[in-house]
Design a protein around this motif. Structure first.
Motif, PDB file in Angstrom:
ATOM      1  N   GLY A 234      25.189  29.458  43.780  1.00 42.27           N
ATOM      2  CA  GLY A 234      26.008  30.525  44.281  1.00 42.27           C
ATOM      3  C   GLY A 234      26.788  31.179  43.146  1.00 42.27           C
ATOM      4  N   MET A 235      27.388  32.272  43.469  1.00 38.32           N
ATOM      5  CA  MET A 235      28.172  33.051  42.508  1.00 38.32           C
ATOM      6  C   MET A 235      29.654  32.811  42.763  1.00 38.32           C
ATOM      7  SD  MET A 235      28.249  35.273  39.999  1.00 38.32           S
ATOM      8  CE  MET A 235      26.849  36.321  39.855  1.00 38.32           C
ATOM      9  N   PHE A 236      30.399  32.470  41.732  1.00 40.71           N
ATOM     10  CA  PHE A 236      31.846  32.318  41.810  1.00 40.71           C
ATOM     11  C   PHE A 236      32.455  33.698  41.959  1.00 40.71           C
ATOM     12  CE2 PHE A 236      35.982  31.924  39.544  1.00 40.71           C
ATOM     13  CZ  PHE A 236      36.588  31.079  40.452  1.00 40.71           C
ATOM     14  N   LEU A 237      33.324  33.895  42.939  1.00 39.30           N
ATOM     15  CA  LEU A 237      33.924  35.200  43.207  1.00 39.30           C
ATOM     16  C   LEU A 237      35.443  35.092  43.212  1.00 39.30           C
ATOM     17  CD1 LEU A 237      33.500  38.202  44.028  1.00 39.30           C
ATOM     18  CD2 LEU A 237      33.574  37.423  46.387  1.00 39.30           C
ATOM     19  N   PRO A 238      36.087  35.317  42.051  1.00 36.39           N
ATOM     20  CA  PRO A 238      37.550  35.291  42.032  1.00 36.39           C
ATOM     21  C   PRO A 238      38.112  36.493  42.779  1.00 36.39           C
ATOM     22  CG  PRO A 238      36.708  35.904  39.880  1.00 36.39           C
ATOM     23  CD  PRO A 238      35.521  35.593  40.734  1.00 36.39           C
ATOM     24  N   CYS A 239      39.295  36.322  43.310  1.00 33.90           N
ATOM     25  CA  CYS A 239      39.968  37.395  44.046  1.00 33.90           C
ATOM     26  C   CYS A 239      41.261  37.749  43.312  1.00 33.90           C
ATOM     27  CB  CYS A 239      40.271  36.941  45.462  1.00 33.90           C
ATOM     28  SG  CYS A 239      40.927  38.258  46.490  1.00 33.90           S
ATOM     29  N   VAL A 240      41.432  39.031  43.010  1.00 38.12           N
ATOM     30  CA  VAL A 240      42.631  39.523  42.342  1.00 38.12           C
ATOM     31  C   VAL A 240      43.465  40.255  43.388  1.00 38.12           C
ATOM     32  CG1 VAL A 240      43.533  41.072  40.570  1.00 38.12           C
ATOM     33  CG2 VAL A 240      41.431  39.786  40.153  1.00 38.12           C
ATOM     34  N   ARG A 241      44.679  39.773  43.632  1.00 37.52           N
ATOM     35  CA  ARG A 241      45.556  40.421  44.605  1.00 37.52           C
ATOM     36  C   ARG A 241      46.423  41.444  43.882  1.00 37.52           C
ATOM     37  NH1 ARG A 241      48.570  37.235  49.064  1.00 37.52           N
ATOM     38  NH2 ARG A 241      46.861  38.047  50.269  1.00 37.52           N
ATOM     39  N   CYS A 242      46.329  42.689  44.311  1.00 35.83           N
ATOM     40  CA  CYS A 242      47.107  43.757  43.682  1.00 35.83           C
ATOM     41  C   CYS A 242      48.569  43.668  44.090  1.00 35.83           C
ATOM     42  CB  CYS A 242      46.561  45.126  44.097  1.00 35.83           C
ATOM     43  SG  CYS A 242      44.919  45.450  43.466  1.00 35.83           S
ATOM     44  N   THR A 243      49.439  43.823  43.106  1.00 41.50           N
ATOM     45  CA  THR A 243      50.877  43.892  43.326  1.00 41.50           C
ATOM     46  C   THR A 243      51.392  45.021  42.438  1.00 41.50           C
ATOM     47  OG1 THR A 243      51.444  42.413  41.495  1.00 41.50           O
ATOM     48  CG2 THR A 243      50.990  41.375  43.637  1.00 41.50           C
TER      49      THR A 243
ATOM     50  N   ALA B 254      52.722  44.616  39.784  1.00 39.04           N
ATOM     51  CA  ALA B 254      52.464  44.203  38.407  1.00 39.04           C
ATOM     52  C   ALA B 254      51.064  44.601  37.929  1.00 39.04           C
ATOM     53  CB  ALA B 254      52.639  42.694  38.273  1.00 39.04           C
ATOM     54  N   PHE B 255      50.210  45.076  38.829  1.00 38.11           N
ATOM     55  CA  PHE B 255      48.860  45.514  38.462  1.00 38.11           C
ATOM     56  C   PHE B 255      49.006  46.871  37.790  1.00 38.11           C
ATOM     57  CE2 PHE B 255      44.481  46.929  39.284  1.00 38.11           C
ATOM     58  CZ  PHE B 255      43.784  45.791  38.922  1.00 38.11           C
ATOM     59  N   ASP B 256      48.993  46.854  36.451  1.00 37.00           N
ATOM     60  CA  ASP B 256      49.286  48.056  35.670  1.00 37.00           C
ATOM     61  C   ASP B 256      48.070  48.496  34.863  1.00 37.00           C
ATOM     62  OD1 ASP B 256      49.186  46.088  33.735  1.00 37.00           O
ATOM     63  OD2 ASP B 256      51.281  46.274  33.160  1.00 37.00           O
ATOM     64  N   LEU B 257      48.270  49.440  33.952  1.00 39.57           N
ATOM     65  CA  LEU B 257      47.174  49.952  33.134  1.00 39.57           C
ATOM     66  C   LEU B 257      46.541  48.844  32.297  1.00 39.57           C
ATOM     67  CD1 LEU B 257      48.709  53.353  32.014  1.00 39.57           C
ATOM     68  CD2 LEU B 257      46.884  52.999  33.671  1.00 39.57           C
ATOM     69  N   ARG B 258      47.355  47.962  31.761  1.00 39.64           N
ATOM     70  CA  ARG B 258      46.824  46.851  30.964  1.00 39.64           C
ATOM     71  C   ARG B 258      45.966  45.933  31.823  1.00 39.64           C
ATOM     72  NH1 ARG B 258      46.393  43.914  26.685  1.00 39.64           N
ATOM     73  NH2 ARG B 258      47.022  41.748  26.511  1.00 39.64           N
TER      74      ARG B 258
ATOM     75  N   LEU C 237      44.179  47.191  47.424  1.00 39.87           N
ATOM     76  CA  LEU C 237      44.235  48.353  46.531  1.00 39.87           C
ATOM     77  C   LEU C 237      45.294  49.369  46.933  1.00 39.87           C
ATOM     78  CD1 LEU C 237      40.426  48.877  45.949  1.00 39.87           C
ATOM     79  CD2 LEU C 237      42.119  48.326  44.207  1.00 39.87           C
ATOM     80  N   GLU C 238      45.656  49.384  48.215  1.00 38.59           N
ATOM     81  CA  GLU C 238      46.656  50.365  48.660  1.00 38.59           C
ATOM     82  C   GLU C 238      48.049  50.075  48.100  1.00 38.59           C
ATOM     83  OE1 GLU C 238      47.020  47.018  51.505  1.00 38.59           O
ATOM     84  OE2 GLU C 238      45.328  48.039  50.586  1.00 38.59           O
ATOM     85  N   ARG C 239      48.256  48.903  47.521  1.00 39.62           N
ATOM     86  CA  ARG C 239      49.559  48.541  46.951  1.00 39.62           C
ATOM     87  C   ARG C 239      49.759  49.107  45.547  1.00 39.62           C
ATOM     88  NH1 ARG C 239      48.040  42.799  48.139  1.00 39.62           N
ATOM     89  NH2 ARG C 239      48.236  42.667  50.382  1.00 39.62           N
ATOM     90  N   VAL C 240      48.706  49.660  44.963  1.00 39.71           N
ATOM     91  CA  VAL C 240      48.742  50.132  43.582  1.00 39.71           C
ATOM     92  C   VAL C 240      48.908  51.649  43.572  1.00 39.71           C
ATOM     93  CG1 VAL C 240      47.447  50.206  41.422  1.00 39.71           C
ATOM     94  CG2 VAL C 240      47.259  48.218  42.900  1.00 39.71           C
ATOM     95  N   GLY C 241      49.661  52.157  42.637  1.00 37.33           N
ATOM     96  CA  GLY C 241      49.904  53.592  42.534  1.00 37.33           C
ATOM     97  C   GLY C 241      48.658  54.386  42.179  1.00 37.33           C
ATOM     98  N   GLN C 242      48.703  55.671  42.484  1.00 36.08           N
ATOM     99  CA  GLN C 242      47.580  56.577  42.238  1.00 36.08           C
ATOM    100  C   GLN C 242      47.184  56.617  40.763  1.00 36.08           C
ATOM    101  OE1 GLN C 242      45.714  58.437  44.483  1.00 36.08           O
ATOM    102  NE2 GLN C 242      46.718  57.099  45.963  1.00 36.08           N
ATOM    103  N   ARG C 243      48.157  56.581  39.869  1.00 35.14           N
ATOM    104  CA  ARG C 243      47.870  56.623  38.431  1.00 35.14           C
ATOM    105  C   ARG C 243      47.029  55.416  38.005  1.00 35.14           C
ATOM    106  NH1 ARG C 243      52.085  55.027  34.589  1.00 35.14           N
ATOM    107  NH2 ARG C 243      51.027  54.922  32.621  1.00 35.14           N
ATOM    108  N   ILE C 244      47.360  54.247  38.521  1.00 32.24           N
ATOM    109  CA  ILE C 244      46.633  53.024  38.180  1.00 32.24           C
ATOM    110  C   ILE C 244      45.244  53.059  38.802  1.00 32.24           C
ATOM    111  CG2 ILE C 244      46.643  50.505  38.337  1.00 32.24           C
ATOM    112  CD1 ILE C 244      48.896  51.765  36.572  1.00 32.24           C
TER     113      ILE C 244
END
Length: 105
Positions: free
Chosen positions: A1-10, A12-16, A37-44
């Motif tokens: 199987g394929m390992f699928l990590p999950c990244v939760r947007c907050t 702190a999810f910035d350009l970097r 994804l709705e938690r992240v600003g339009q610019r990001i």
């Protein structure tokens, strides 16, 4: 199987973070789920869309290595990204996602 990590947007999810995520995807060939994804600003979100479009172009061209933000990366074409908008009570969260990003996920 394929390992699928999950990244939760907050907030702190910035350009970097978008840069590191795209770099890691392209080079590792991993799959990732980006949640909320709705938690992240339009610019990001716009920045994420631009970076994903660039690595999609590299993958389609079947190039083995490419320059990404000043460093040479090896492309592993097995990478994939899945995105969710799952905040409970959010009113039409997909309207907040730029079309350029929505088409990629």
């Amino acid at each position: 199987g394929m390992f699928l990590p999950c990244v939760r947007c907050t907030s702190a999810f910035d350009l970097r973070a978008t840069s590191l995520l795209c770099c890691a995807l392209a080079e590792s060939g991993a799959w990732v789920c980006v949640e909320g994804l709705e938690r992240v600003g339009q610019r990001i979100l716009g920045s994420l869309a631009e970076r994903l479009q660039m690595i999609f172009r590299v993958r389609r061209s079947e190039i083995d290595a490419f320059e990404y933000e000043g460093q040479m990366l090896k492309m592993r074409a097995t990478w994939a990204m899945f995105g969710t908008t799952c905040t409970a009570g959010a009113v039409q969260p997909m309207e907040m996602i730029p079309q350029s990003l929505g088409m990629l996920l």
